[in-house]
Design an enzyme around this catalytic site. Structure first.
Site, short mmCIF file in Angstrom:
data_model
loop_
_atom_site.label_atom_id
_atom_site.label_comp_id
_atom_site.label_asym_id
_atom_site.label_seq_id
_atom_site.Cartn_x
_atom_site.Cartn_y
_atom_site.Cartn_z
CB SER A 133 2.71 -0.17 0.21
OG SER A 133 1.82 -1.19 0.55
CB ILE A 134 -0.26 3.38 -2.66
CG1 ILE A 134 0.47 4.63 -2.15
CG2 ILE A 134 -1.61 3.75 -3.29
CD1 ILE A 134 0.93 5.60 -3.23
CE1 TYR A 147 10.97 -10.76 -7.08
CE2 TYR A 147 10.41 -13.00 -7.68
CZ TYR A 147 10.36 -11.96 -6.79
OH TYR A 147 9.73 -12.12 -5.59
CD GLU A 192 6.66 -0.88 6.47
OE1 GLU A 192 6.12 -2.00 6.36
OE2 GLU A 192 6.74 -0.24 7.54
N PRO A 193 5.70 -3.40 3.46
CG PRO A 193 6.16 -5.66 3.70
CD PRO A 193 6.80 -4.31 3.80
CD GLU A 203 9.32 -7.94 -9.85
OE1 GLU A 203 8.47 -8.68 -10.39
OE2 GLU A 203 9.18 -7.49 -8.71
CE1 TYR A 212 12.45 -6.86 -5.19
CE2 TYR A 212 10.40 -5.80 -5.86
CZ TYR A 212 11.49 -6.60 -6.16
OH TYR A 212 11.62 -7.12 -7.42
NE ARG A 272 -3.14 -4.39 -6.97
CZ ARG A 272 -2.44 -5.42 -6.48
NH1 ARG A 272 -3.02 -6.32 -5.70
NH2 ARG A 272 -1.17 -5.55 -6.77
CG ASN A 297 6.50 -3.67 -7.52
OD1 ASN A 297 7.04 -3.66 -8.63
ND2 ASN A 297 6.14 -4.80 -6.91
CD GLU A 298 3.76 -6.49 -10.40
OE1 GLU A 298 2.84 -7.17 -9.92
OE2 GLU A 298 4.72 -6.97 -11.03
C1 LIG Z 1 -7.60 -7.48 -10.97
O1 LIG Z 1 -6.66 -7.55 -9.92
C2 LIG Z 1 -7.21 -7.92 -8.68
C3 LIG Z 1 -6.11 -7.76 -7.64
O2 LIG Z 1 -4.98 -8.48 -7.98
C4 LIG Z 1 -7.76 -9.34 -8.79
O3 LIG Z 1 -8.31 -9.72 -7.55
C5 LIG Z 1 -8.82 -9.37 -9.87
O4 LIG Z 1 -9.25 -10.70 -10.05
C6 LIG Z 1 -8.27 -8.84 -11.19
N1 LIG Z 1 -9.36 -8.70 -12.13
C7 LIG Z 1 -9.23 -8.98 -13.42
C8 LIG Z 1 -10.45 -8.73 -14.25
O5 LIG Z 1 -8.21 -9.40 -13.90
#
Ligand SMILES: *[C@@H]1O[C@H](CO)[C@@H](O)[C@H](O)[C@H]1NC(C)=O
Ligand SMILES: *[C@@H]1O[C@H](CO)[C@@H](O)[C@H](O)[C@H]1NC(C)=O
Length: 519
Positions: free
Chosen positions: A126-127, A297, A122-123, A265, A94, A129, A162-163
């Site tokens: 990274s991008i 995983y 790396e932690p 995973e 990772y 969200r 990743n996610e």
């Molecule tokens: C979407 O993902 C975020 C970050 O992981 C989380 O805080 C949030 O509760 C999630 N929202 C829904 C609607 O699942």
């Protein structure tokens, strides 16, 4: 010991001859992987292999660092026999340290017939969200990882993320990840490296699973993924099945996909010990025409209880999960085809998903980070941010300057939903802070008190250069026609304020007004 020239040469020769034959690189044709030389199809039998630094710590204490599993030759030596026992032909790592030496582990892995797929982030780089960016600092990190691993024939691919987007609330972040995919593919090509594929690993969120897979494989080949990784934990316990797990529907969803897909995973642990009943399905006839195997995983037992082995100092203990996985993997024999007799039928990219309730990422991607432009911009500033400014302070200063402070911060802002990206949106946060502080300083007629910001800013003399003049001019002229261009009065005002180039290149960069990157 006295070493004569003769014996040194002899030792070198002997050493050379003990190096394993290079593993045959894995290549992609259509939606499948193949051994490059003999053309036999390759199915990933993978294990995620990276210790978590947060072990035994609370979230607040988690250091933003990582242990590079490929830099630990003794660890590789200790673990590879166990990986082999599990029939492993691929590990997923990772975060690796691009400045570390990976020769020893990579050679051991080659000898064991094991390929590596590595994430590029790396932690702390990274991008994110929630405040996504694709900037020069990330670009530097990602390319450094590519540079350090590209020479090994057993590198199977890279994950550019990743996610990152993990549900419908943060889909604009995918525009930045897709820009990373595009730029890493271009970088590998430009450098003349072996064409190592670049992909993405997604989570399995019901709302977005379809549009996200479309998004990353739409528009153009140059900005689309080379493979798609699926992190999936829906087959839980003995009572599950191909149908109950949803693997049947997932398989259907990717039937027409033009790129290889695999589980990046897997291994639900809601029921423990895990029995890995899904292994038989994954490598069986219902799935092998669509999927290229998967990565379990994970190797190390940690707080989250996904381990196959328990590590205690130097000793490794096989857990029940290990024995169960071994028994399942040893039974499967996925049917392979030969590349030469395979004509891909899925050749089309996907339709890009339209913006809607569950998807809102622009087809237009952020620009390629341009480190030189960012450097020139900061060199032309008369008020400069301290490089030691904390991220909390950065957020505070931005929210003042771009709010009450009255500076239009669109040149450093970007919006992955609308596809509007300011000219300096790909600069690092500190560079952007310099832009903002300098802009504020100019707006205040360079009043000395306007360049302090609790000691995080200082007045400097701009360093102009012919090269930077050119870089900034080119950046300005690259902006779309619809972009408001500098008026003459802006230009003269900027000239009076001395860091002239900065003044108008920035003003000309006003593209959008959304503040996605600003907290
Ligand atoms: C979407 O993902 C975020 C970050 O992981 C989380 O805080 C949030 O509760 C999630 N929202 C829904 C609607 O699942
Ligand atoms: C091609 O090479 C792989 C890896 O060595 C091997 O497993 C496979 O059987 C080979 N295929 C053929 C047709 O010899």
């Amino acid at each position: 010991m006295k070493v004569t020239v003769g014996s040194a040469l002899c030792a070198a020769f002997l050493f050379g001859s003990t190096i394993a034959a290079e593993l045959d690189p894995i290549v992609i044709k259509g939606n499948k992987f193949f051994y490059k030389t003999n053309g036999t199809q390759f199915f990933i039998k993978g294990v995620a292999y990276q210790e978590d630094t947060s072990r035994g710590k609370t979230l607040d204490e988690v250091p933003r660092e990582y242990i590079d599993p490929l830099a630990d030759a003794a660890g590789c030596k200790r673990d590879i026999p166990y990986l082999k026992e599990l029939g492993t032909n691929t590990i997923r790592v990772y975060s690796i340290d691009p400045t570390a030496d990976h020769d020893d582990c990579m050679e051991q892995l080659q000898e064991a017939g094991i390929y590596v797929v590595s994430d590029l982030s790396e932690p702390s780089l990274s991008i994110n969200r929630d405040s996504p960016a694709w900037n020069d600092a990330l670009y530097e990190r990602y390319t450094a990882v590519v540079d350090s691993l590209q020479k090994y024939p057993n590198v199977l691919g890279f994950f550019a993320g990743n996610e990152v987007t993990n549900n419908a609330t943060n889909t604009p972040a995918s525009a930045y990840v897709k820009a990373a995919v595009r730029d890493m593919k271009a970088y590998i090509k430009e450098k003349g490296y072996r064409s190592i594929p670049v992909g993405y690993a997604t989570n399995d969120d019901a709302d977005i699973r379809v549009p996200i897979a479309q998004y990353f494989n739409c528009d153009t080949e140059e900005d689309s993924i080379d493979f798609w990784g699926y992190n999936i934990y829906s087959w839980c316990g003995r009572d599950s099945s191909f149908q109950k797990s949803g693997y049947d529907v997932r398989t259907k969803e990717f039937e027409k996909y033009s790129k290889p897909v695999f589980f990046a995973e897997y291994g639900c642990n809601e029921v423990r010990p895990r029995e890995f009943g899904d292994v038989e399905a994954l490598y069986g006839s219902q799935m092998t025409s669509v999927w290229s195997g998967g990565i379990v995983y994970m190797y190390f037992e940690e707080e989250n209880k996904y381990g196959l082995v328990q590590l205690d100092g130097k000793s490794v203990t096989r857990l029940t999960d290990f024995k169960n996985l071994k028994s399942q993997i040893s039974k499967v024999k996925p049917k392979t085809i030969q590349a030469s007799s395979y004509t891909p039928s899925n050749t089309d990219l996907e339709e890009c998903p339209a913006a809607g309730k569950h998807w809102d990422a622009a087809v237009k991607l952020p620009p390629t980070p341009n480190e030189q432009l960012c450097k020139c911009m900061t060199q032309y500033a008369a008020c400069s941010a301290s490089t030691s400014v904390t991220s909390e302070a950065i957020a505070t200063h931005f929210s003042y300057i771009c709010g009450e402070g009255g500076v239009d911060c669109s040149p450093i802002s970007s919006n992955g939903a609308t596809g509007e990206y300011g000219l300096y949106s790909m600069c690092s946060p500190v560079e952007q802070l310099t832009w903002a502080m300098n802009q504020y300083f100019n707006d205040q007629d360079q009043d000395e008190t306007a360049c302090d910001f609790d000691g995080d800013a200082k007045i400097v003399s701009p360093k102009m250069s012919g090269t930077c003049d050119k870089v900034l001019d080119e950046a300005e002229s690259s902006l779309p026609d619809s972009t408001p261009k500098t008026t003459d009065s802006d230009k003269s005002a900027a000239t009076i304020n001395s860091p002239a180039k900065l003044g108008f290149a920035v003003l000309a960069a006003i593209i959008g007004s959304a503040f996605v990157t600003l907290a």
